[in-house]
Enzyme design. Structure first.
Site, short mmCIF file in Angstrom:
data_model
loop_
_atom_site.label_atom_id
_atom_site.label_comp_id
_atom_site.label_asym_id
_atom_site.label_seq_id
_atom_site.Cartn_x
_atom_site.Cartn_y
_atom_site.Cartn_z
N GLY A 291 -122.40 -51.33 -54.48
CA GLY A 291 -121.43 -51.09 -53.53
C GLY A 291 -120.34 -51.49 -54.71
O GLY A 291 -120.35 -53.13 -55.62
N SER A 292 -118.82 -51.36 -55.05
CA SER A 292 -117.77 -52.12 -55.59
C SER A 292 -116.55 -51.33 -54.89
O SER A 292 -116.19 -50.19 -55.16
CB SER A 292 -118.23 -51.87 -57.18
OG SER A 292 -118.72 -52.46 -57.96
N ASN A 293 -115.43 -52.12 -55.23
CA ASN A 293 -114.80 -51.97 -54.99
C ASN A 293 -113.35 -51.81 -56.00
O ASN A 293 -113.00 -52.97 -56.21
CB ASN A 293 -113.47 -52.19 -53.67
CG ASN A 293 -114.77 -52.69 -51.99
OD1 ASN A 293 -115.48 -51.00 -52.12
ND2 ASN A 293 -115.04 -53.43 -51.68
N ASN B 201 -117.16 -46.55 -55.22
CA ASN B 201 -118.44 -45.83 -55.68
C ASN B 201 -118.70 -44.61 -55.79
O ASN B 201 -119.69 -43.52 -55.74
CB ASN B 201 -119.91 -46.92 -54.80
CG ASN B 201 -119.46 -48.06 -55.90
OD1 ASN B 201 -119.28 -48.33 -55.27
ND2 ASN B 201 -119.64 -47.98 -57.23
#
Length: 799
Positions: free
Chosen positions: A210-212, A487
């Site tokens: 997860g990353s935004n 992602n």
């Protein structure tokens, strides 16, 4: 650890304040000002002195993690800590040594520019100064007295860079397990469990990560200038943590942001003109090749019909035993001309076929050059030019904004450059060959025919690493409204303008997105009068912050109403021989606010329900969703509750799980989900990928010597333990940035704090801020920094 050097700092600062003249060129000299939350503002006249300050202050905060990262990059973990759980230490050391990372790092360091060498040597000197002054026995963190806390070399730092950049070191289990049939005993001397290999495959599959990252252009901000939301999701423990810093070389560099431990410069951050963040790309940096073997010789393979011999390296790894005695453990690692041989449970090395891999970042030695060029960019064109010239970021997407309101997306990860013929052949085999199809659809991996030269990577004159896709062929989009990534692949970078036409190694198009990507898409694209950006559809800094930390659960928004209707219609369900009454659970879900805030009641029950499903169900029509994915409506599909009988069965199981845990169905999320840090239990908001939330926090096991509270799983639950949901990672450096007529304005959290020392106040202070959603201001201007000085030191040392 900072308190150990307080006397030195005060003395040095006093000397400086008494009119100490500028140090001669043969001496490093750097000023380090610490402001609230322990943030260092490091100022020097040259890169050597800047690195000196980074190395020293980085060691003050994270000597243990930096030192441990170095012994990992040297291939020495087993020497100090034995073979490790499931032989993880010895496997890692074998692969680091088999890849010859320390030797290659020395070569790469020697090839750097004089300025880069100066920077790295300075960093090393600053770190070593701290080690000499404090001594390992006086360290207050978890590595106190450890014999592996030692002075380091510039080549050690470059070894660390290679471990960060390459994917192959994280595939150690499948490499060590690879041995030809009936191999000599020493080739299979280190045992590898199937679970370790499965974990390697999971680590390759970014879909569970997860990353935004959001970048807004002039058309979507209230002041017509650029805005950025950086939300990398990273470990809260171990060596892969971020460290925050402000670096200044007057007249040349003025950059603020974070970098991974043990590296100079800034990887995510901003200067007066440009701000950017990264997410881990969905690209395939490593591809698998299947080799057709020569009959009777399982260490030879056909290549365009002709036999070709594999090579091998016999590695001797020092391993500490139970009684503290270090002995050498031998192991043979095999290689094709592509790279190391590997094995998978569903594709073992047989008499007929074997697997090998190629890593696109093998030979990538320009990472520091690109970081520096990005840090120095004066405008968006220069920032894009840094990517075009160096093409060295190993595995990330970049989302960037500028003071003049440009929003840019680049998938600048390194992937192999396949010919159009090879791509067409692979796409055909995904449909016709069960093994190729299984690799792609079940594991998310690319399998090519290594015995056919048509699948070799193709050269391009602009590629820094031979055979890698150059900048001109990487996914790119510039907009004046917004771009984002969470992602998934580059396809849905802007909902209204999907990207297509790039190599399939950058990920799929016209394919289902994760619930988190869909939630991000809703947050950034909604211009309705009651949307996250307000009545005007244009974001202010507070509106952007609120959008991310609204903690909306897309899963709940899509499913709760239908689930409630189903359980109201059928309130009694049998689970085995037990009749479960869903009345109370149904009432809780009916009043659930569909968010994952501290006071959200129903969030725990809903999570225990949805995590009863296989995660794959969140992307297709089936047991969970009734309406299938449609490429023409990717944000809103799949949707609708699928099999209602299955849903009620799983809800009854969730009720049982909560009863076993001693939790009421309406328990607050803040009474169950915690960060356990330095003996404190800090309630946290946020959720996981199944929750369909942007603000991810997770419970993954991160390998580190530092203490982590794990808890014992409650029977039947995927995540719930007797310690609740103990959080170990997720949202890390949460950056909100707005360019204004007066320059950049930014606020942030470094959720796990600036220090890795549990005795430091800066180990928990920002975790508490994050819990309360209290953004802290970033101090960037000299005036703001001068108004918040907590300590000031001028460090000097011989070059």
């Amino acid at each position: 650890m900072l308190k150990n050097t307080l006397g030195i700092i005060l003395l040095t600062g006093l000397l400086a304040s008494c009119g100490q003249e500028k140090a001669p060129e043969a001496t490093y000299q750097v000023e380090i000002v610490r402001t609230s939350y322990g943030i260092p503002h490091i100022t020097a006249d040259d890169y050597g002195s800047l690195g000196f300050g980074e190395g020293y202050s980085g060691a003050e905060d994270h000597v243990c993690n930096i030192a441990y990262g170095i012994i990992e990059a040297r291939g020495e973990r087993a020497e100090y800590y034995g073979p490790g759980d499931k032989n993880l230490h010895v496997m890692s050391d074998i692969v680091i040594r088999a890849l010859d990372i320390p030797t290659n790092a020395a070569r790469d360091f020697a090839a750097q520019s004089a300025e880069n060498q100066e920077w790295i040597i300075g960093y090393t000197a600053g770190y070593n100064k701290y080690i000499r002054e404090v001594g390992r026995d006086n360290i207050t963190s978890w590595c106190k007295g450890a014999d592996w806390v030692q002075e380091i070399t510039p080549e050690d730092l470059f070894s660390r860079f290679q471990v960060l950049a390459q994917t192959t070191p994280y595939m150690a289990g499948m490499i060590v397990a690879a041995a030809p049939p009936k191999a000599a005993e020493d080739s299979a001397g280190v045992k590898v469990s199937p679970q370790v290999i499965a974990d390697n495959v999971t680590a390759l599959n970014v879909r569970q990560m997860g990353s935004n990252g959001w970048a807004f252009g002039r058309d979507r901000t209230e002041n017509g200038r650029g805005m950025l939301l950086g939300n990398p999701h990273y470990p809260w423990y171990g060596t892969n943590r971020f460290w925050e810093k402000h670096l200044t070389i007057p007249g040349k560099m003025n950059i603020y942001g974070v970098q991974l431990l043990g590296a100079p410069g800034v990887a995510i951050g901003f200067n007066e003109n440009i701000g950017w963040t990264h997410t881990v790309s969905d690209s395939e940096r490593v591809v698998f090749y299947k080799l057709d073997l020569v009959p009777g010789d399982p260490t030879s393979y056909y290549y365009d019909g002709k036999p070709r011999k594999m090579t091998s390296r016999k590695i001797m790894v020092p391993v500490k035993g139970d009684k503290g005695v270090v002995t050498l453990t031998p192991h043979t690692v095999w290689f094709s001309h592509y790279g190391p041989m590997v094995t998978l449970p569903n594709a073992p090395w047989s008499d007929k076929q074997a697997l090998t891999i190629r890593d696109a970042n093998r030979g990538n030695q320009n990472l520091l050059d690109q970081w520096k060029a990005m840090d120095l960019a004066k405008d968006m064109d220069a920032f894009i030019g840094a990517h075009r010239k160096w093409n060295a970021l190993p595995w990330v997407n970049t989302m960037a904004t500028s003071k003049d309101g440009r929003a840019v997306y680049i998938d600048d990860s390194n992937v192999g450059r396949l010919s159009p013929e090879a791509i067409a052949l692979w796409q055909d085999r995904v449909k016709s060959d069960p093994q190729t199809k299984g690799f792609y659809e079940k594991m998310g991996l690319i399998l090519l025919d290594g015995s056919d030269s048509r699948f070799e990577w193709q050269a391009h004159p602009e590629a820094r690493v031979p055979g890698v896709v150059p900048f001109v062929e990487q996914p790119f989009q510039e907009r004046s409204d917004y771009i984002f990534n969470a992602n998934d692949s580059y396809w849905l970078t802007n909902v209204a303008a999907p990207l297509t036409g790039y190599s399939p190694l950058y990920g799929p198009v016209d394919a289902p997105r994760t619930l988190r990507t869909r939630m991000n898409a809703k947050l950034v694209s909604d211009v309705s009068s009651d949307g996250p950006a307000g009545a005007d559809g244009k974001f202010s800094l507070p509106e952007m912050q609120q959008a991310l930390l609204s903690n909306r659960s897309l899963s709940a928004e899509l499913l709760v109403d239908e689930l409630v209707a189903a359980c109201e219609a059928t309130p009694m369900v049998m689970v085995g021989a037990e009749k479960v009454d869903l009345t109370a659970a149904c009432a809780v879900l009916k009043s659930y606010n569909r968010r994952l805030d501290l006071d959200s009641r129903g969030a725990v029950l809903f999570r225990e329900w949805i995590t009863r499903y296989n995660y794959r169900e969140t992307k297709r029509k089936g047991a969970l969703f009734a309406v299938p994915f449609e490429a023409s409506d990717p944000v809103n599909t799949p949707r609708g509750l699928g099999d209602k009988g299955v849903a009620l069965q799983k809800l009854a199981e969730a009720v049982q799980i909560m009863a076993r845990a001693g939790l009421a169905p309406d328990v607050r999320l803040g009474d169950v989900q915690f960060a356990y840090r330095a003996g404190e239990k800090i309630a946290l908001h946020g959720g996981n990928n199944a929750d369909g939330i942007a603000n991810i926090i997770d419970q993954r096991v991160y390998y580190t010597r530092a203490k982590q509270v794990r808890g014992t799983k409650v029977e039947g639950s995927k995540y719930l333990t007797d310690k609740g949901y103990p959080i170990t990672g997720g949202t890390s450096f949460l950056l909100s940035l707005s360019y204004t007529d007066d320059g950049p304005v930014a606020q942030a959290f470094l959720t796990y704090g600036e220090s890795g020392d549990p005795t430091s106040p800066h180990y928990t202070d920002q975790t508490k801020l994050f819990s309360k959603k209290q953004w802290r201001p970033i101090l960037f201007t000299p005036k703001d920094i001068a108004g918040d000085v907590k300590s000031r030191v001028v460090l000097t040392g011989p070059r």
